[in-house]
Design a protein around this motif. Structure first.
Motif, mmCIF file in Angstrom:
data_model
loop_
_atom_site.group_PDB
_atom_site.id
_atom_site.type_symbol
_atom_site.label_atom_id
_atom_site.label_comp_id
_atom_site.label_asym_id
_atom_site.label_seq_id
_atom_site.Cartn_x
_atom_site.Cartn_y
_atom_site.Cartn_z
ATOM 1 N N GLU A 110 0.842 -1.189 0.000
ATOM 2 C CA GLU A 110 0.000 0.000 0.000
ATOM 3 C C GLU A 110 0.880 1.243 0.000
ATOM 4 O OE1 GLU A 110 -3.081 -0.290 -0.427
ATOM 5 O OE2 GLU A 110 -3.689 -2.242 0.361
ATOM 6 N N VAL A 111 0.259 2.415 -0.009
ATOM 7 C CA VAL A 111 1.011 3.660 0.070
ATOM 8 C C VAL A 111 0.177 4.655 0.867
ATOM 9 C CG1 VAL A 111 0.073 4.658 -2.059
ATOM 10 C CG2 VAL A 111 2.323 5.374 -1.260
ATOM 11 N N ASP A 112 0.846 5.558 1.586
ATOM 12 C CA ASP A 112 0.150 6.546 2.414
ATOM 13 C C ASP A 112 0.751 7.933 2.160
ATOM 14 O OD1 ASP A 112 -1.266 7.951 4.262
ATOM 15 O OD2 ASP A 112 -0.681 6.753 5.994
ATOM 16 N N LEU A 113 -0.073 8.845 1.649
ATOM 17 C CA LEU A 113 0.374 10.214 1.382
ATOM 18 C C LEU A 113 -0.176 11.212 2.397
ATOM 19 C CD1 LEU A 113 -0.008 10.322 -2.517
ATOM 20 C CD2 LEU A 113 2.056 9.857 -1.179
ATOM 21 N N SER A 114 -0.795 10.722 3.456
ATOM 22 C CA SER A 114 -1.438 11.616 4.423
ATOM 23 C C SER A 114 -0.623 11.974 5.666
ATOM 24 C CB SER A 114 -2.768 11.000 4.879
ATOM 25 O OG SER A 114 -2.543 9.808 5.624
ATOM 26 N N GLY A 155 -5.469 7.468 10.594
ATOM 27 C CA GLY A 155 -4.936 6.272 9.950
ATOM 28 C C GLY A 155 -6.005 5.215 9.756
ATOM 29 N N LEU A 156 -6.886 5.054 10.759
ATOM 30 C CA LEU A 156 -7.964 4.064 10.655
ATOM 31 C C LEU A 156 -8.985 4.477 9.594
ATOM 32 C CD1 LEU A 156 -8.520 3.172 14.423
ATOM 33 C CD2 LEU A 156 -7.413 1.774 12.651
ATOM 34 N N ILE A 157 -9.212 5.771 9.433
ATOM 35 C CA ILE A 157 -10.097 6.240 8.355
ATOM 36 C C ILE A 157 -9.518 5.828 7.004
ATOM 37 C CG2 ILE A 157 -10.999 8.285 7.172
ATOM 38 C CD1 ILE A 157 -11.173 9.643 9.919
ATOM 39 N N ASN A 158 -8.195 6.010 6.856
ATOM 40 C CA ASN A 158 -7.530 5.558 5.628
ATOM 41 C C ASN A 158 -7.760 4.061 5.398
ATOM 42 O OD1 ASN A 158 -6.334 7.986 4.742
ATOM 43 N ND2 ASN A 158 -4.612 7.738 6.145
ATOM 44 N N ALA A 159 -7.606 3.284 6.473
ATOM 45 C CA ALA A 159 -7.747 1.830 6.368
ATOM 46 C C ALA A 159 -9.160 1.428 5.972
ATOM 47 C CB ALA A 159 -7.361 1.174 7.696
ATOM 48 N N VAL A 160 -10.155 2.120 6.530
ATOM 49 C CA VAL A 160 -11.547 1.818 6.189
ATOM 50 C C VAL A 160 -11.811 2.110 4.715
ATOM 51 C CG1 VAL A 160 -13.945 2.541 6.554
ATOM 52 C CG2 VAL A 160 -12.445 2.145 8.521
ATOM 53 N N LEU A 161 -11.333 3.254 4.234
ATOM 54 C CA LEU A 161 -11.544 3.616 2.829
ATOM 55 C C LEU A 161 -10.889 2.599 1.885
ATOM 56 C CD1 LEU A 161 -10.968 7.491 2.957
ATOM 57 C CD2 LEU A 161 -13.148 6.279 2.724
ATOM 58 N N VAL A 162 -9.713 2.117 2.285
ATOM 59 C CA VAL A 162 -8.980 1.175 1.433
ATOM 60 C C VAL A 162 -9.584 -0.220 1.494
ATOM 61 C CG1 VAL A 162 -6.752 0.007 1.115
ATOM 62 C CG2 VAL A 162 -6.812 2.468 1.546
ATOM 63 N N ASN A 163 -9.935 -0.683 2.699
ATOM 64 C CA ASN A 163 -10.370 -2.075 2.860
ATOM 65 C C ASN A 163 -11.871 -2.271 2.711
ATOM 66 O OD1 ASN A 163 -7.832 -3.625 3.738
ATOM 67 N ND2 ASN A 163 -7.784 -1.855 5.099
ATOM 68 N N LYS A 164 -12.670 -1.336 3.176
ATOM 69 C CA LYS A 164 -14.130 -1.473 3.110
ATOM 70 C C LYS A 164 -14.704 -0.937 1.800
ATOM 71 C CE LYS A 164 -15.009 -3.282 7.194
ATOM 72 N NZ LYS A 164 -15.660 -4.618 7.343
ATOM 73 N N SER A 219 -5.262 3.063 -2.257
ATOM 74 C CA SER A 219 -4.647 3.748 -1.116
ATOM 75 C C SER A 219 -4.052 5.101 -1.499
ATOM 76 C CB SER A 219 -3.569 2.858 -0.491
ATOM 77 O OG SER A 219 -2.599 2.469 -1.449
ATOM 78 N N PHE A 220 -3.520 5.192 -2.726
ATOM 79 C CA PHE A 220 -2.950 6.463 -3.187
ATOM 80 C C PHE A 220 -4.010 7.561 -3.154
ATOM 81 C CE2 PHE A 220 0.317 8.745 -5.564
ATOM 82 C CZ PHE A 220 -0.426 9.754 -6.174
ATOM 83 N N ILE A 221 -5.202 7.265 -3.668
ATOM 84 C CA ILE A 221 -6.282 8.256 -3.738
ATOM 85 C C ILE A 221 -6.900 8.488 -2.364
ATOM 86 C CG2 ILE A 221 -8.557 8.737 -4.734
ATOM 87 C CD1 ILE A 221 -7.702 7.032 -7.147
ATOM 88 N N PRO A 258 -4.394 -10.154 5.845
ATOM 89 C CA PRO A 258 -3.886 -8.917 5.238
ATOM 90 C C PRO A 258 -4.679 -7.671 5.614
ATOM 91 C CG PRO A 258 -3.915 -10.688 3.618
ATOM 92 C CD PRO A 258 -4.647 -11.187 4.823
ATOM 93 N N LYS A 259 -6.006 -7.799 5.764
ATOM 94 C CA LYS A 259 -6.823 -6.637 6.124
ATOM 95 C C LYS A 259 -6.490 -6.148 7.532
ATOM 96 C CE LYS A 259 -10.879 -7.168 3.152
ATOM 97 N NZ LYS A 259 -12.360 -7.279 3.117
ATOM 98 N N LYS A 260 -6.357 -7.075 8.464
ATOM 99 C CA LYS A 260 -6.005 -6.706 9.828
ATOM 100 C C LYS A 260 -4.632 -6.030 9.859
ATOM 101 C CE LYS A 260 -5.316 -8.667 14.441
ATOM 102 N NZ LYS A 260 -5.305 -9.921 15.254
ATOM 103 N N LEU A 261 -3.708 -6.584 9.098
ATOM 104 C CA LEU A 261 -2.371 -5.996 9.009
ATOM 105 C C LEU A 261 -2.454 -4.590 8.427
ATOM 106 C CD1 LEU A 261 0.699 -6.568 9.319
ATOM 107 C CD2 LEU A 261 0.684 -7.226 6.920
ATOM 108 N N SER A 262 -3.309 -4.399 7.419
ATOM 109 C CA SER A 262 -3.474 -3.093 6.799
ATOM 110 C C SER A 262 -3.975 -2.065 7.812
ATOM 111 C CB SER A 262 -4.451 -3.195 5.621
ATOM 112 O OG SER A 262 -4.722 -1.927 5.080
ATOM 113 N N TYR A 263 -4.937 -2.455 8.635
ATOM 114 C CA TYR A 263 -5.453 -1.552 9.666
ATOM 115 C C TYR A 263 -4.345 -1.143 10.640
ATOM 116 C CZ TYR A 263 -10.446 -1.801 8.537
ATOM 117 O OH TYR A 263 -11.670 -1.661 7.921
ATOM 118 N N LEU A 264 -3.544 -2.111 11.049
ATOM 119 C CA LEU A 264 -2.453 -1.829 11.991
ATOM 120 C C LEU A 264 -1.429 -0.876 11.379
ATOM 121 C CD1 LEU A 264 -1.837 -5.402 13.492
ATOM 122 C CD2 LEU A 264 -2.751 -3.405 14.692
ATOM 123 N N LEU A 265 -1.083 -1.106 10.128
ATOM 124 C CA LEU A 265 -0.050 -0.295 9.489
ATOM 125 C C LEU A 265 -0.529 1.125 9.192
ATOM 126 C CD1 LEU A 265 1.603 -2.873 7.045
ATOM 127 C CD2 LEU A 265 2.430 -2.078 9.264
#
Length: 337
Positions: free
Chosen positions: A69-73, A111-120, A125-127, A213-220
């Motif tokens: 994934e990638v995080d620009l925030s 960060g969790l808002i980012n994870a929700v948008l990406v996973n749910k 992730s870029f957008i 992977p989803k749980k890991l994504s939320y943590l990261l």
């Protein structure tokens, strides 16, 4: 593997290339800098001090890039956290440690808002992270600060931003070095770190191996937001003020350093050592240009060229790795066909 084999593997690796590039930069600017001041203790401390915030952002971003994934925030989250802390401390009724905890929790929330948008919601992730950073976190900064710079006069926070060990090494430098060391150890020595690499390399294989992977994504993503908030806190501690610009401009250079340091944009590979060397090269390069009184505009051009070089090298190395993974017989059939 014998010593010769280990040495050969090291020479072919990314770390060796980065060390050679760093040595070239050091020798060049040492020779051409006035009075050979580039390698003075004062200037070395200046270079390390300039890396502090970038290290925090780079660690946050690199963990996610390795996982695919990638995080620009984080830069915008840092600004929001800094503005929030300044606002909380302004009246003098909120203790500094409570303000710090609130800001870190806020970073985790973003960060969790980012994870929700990406996973749910399945948004790339870029957008998703760019939207959360530029709209949500940045808008929150305006709301909290009221569009003004807020001075910070808390003695503990001021000490954190200005204190030096032995009147030489800033405390913030030690904090950033400790963080990159801890995360480097987590990546290379723990089961969690191996899971990050596996998810970045092949998510389906990660699921078959029993990982989530989803749980890991939320943590990261939560971790990325927390580190972004910590960077914002240190930034405010340095300048003793929370403002609307804050750390907004730090995320993209951090991504540049991460890619330049050998962490593949495709995920699944890279080390914190390479990330650190990438940061050191870029900051030493910019510092050398400043000493030689090169215009800041040309420094931006040079940083852009470094990013292009990093992306080109990443593309070449990824392509070579993909070719190496294809059996010789398959390559022969492809050529014949």
């Amino acid at each position: 593997m014998d010593i010769a084999g280990i040495a050969k593997k090291f020479i072919k690796g990314k770390t060796f290339s980065l060390l050679c590039m760093l040595m070239l930069i050091i020798v060049f600017f040492w020779y051409f800098s006035p009075n050979h001041s580039f390698l003075s203790v004062t200037n070395i401390v200046i270079i390390l001090n300039s890396m502090v915030l970038f290290i925090l952002f780079a660690v946050a971003v690199s963990m996610l890039i390795i996982s695919g994934e990638v995080d620009l925030s984080p830069g915008f989250i840092g600004t929001a956290a800094g503005a929030t802390m300044a606002a909380l401390l302004e009246g003098g009724t909120v203790p500094w440690f409570v303000a710090v905890i609130i800001c870190l929790l806020m970073g985790i929330g973003f960060g969790l808002i980012n994870a929700v948008l990406v996973n749910k919601f399945r948004i790339q992730s870029f957008i998703a992270t760019l939207a959360v950073g530029t709209f949500l976190a940045r808008g929150f900064s305006f709301i909290v600060s009221g569009g003004r710079a807020i001075p910070v006069r808390d003695p503990v926070i001021s000490w954190l931003g200005t204190a030096r060990i032995g009147d030489v090494v800033p405390v913030t430098v030690l904090i950033s070095l400790a963080i990159i060391l801890v995360y480097g150890t987590i990546l290379s020595k723990t089961k969690f770190g191996r899971g990050v690499y596996l998810c970045g390399g092949n998510r389906e294989a990660a699921r078959l191996a029993g990982l989530n992977p989803k749980k890991l994504s939320y943590l990261l993503f939560a971790n990325s937001g927390m580190l972004g908030a910590l960077a914002g806190i240190l930034f405010v501690a340095r300048i003793r003020s929370g403002n609307l610009d804050g750390t907004n401009a730090f995320s993209f250079p951090a991504v540049t350093a991460v890619i330049f340091g050998g962490i593949s944009f495709g995920g699944g590979s890279g080390k914190m050592l390479g990330c650190f060397l990438g940061l050191l090269i870029i900051n030493a390069f910019n510092n050398g240009l400043t000493i030689m009184r090169v215009s800041p505009f040309w420094q931006d051009v040079a940083s852009g060229l470094l990013l292009l070089l990093a992306l080109t090298l990443d593309y070449i190395s990824t392509r070579r790795a993909n070719r190496a993974s294809i059996p010789k017989s398959a390559r022969r059939l492809k050529q014949e066909g």
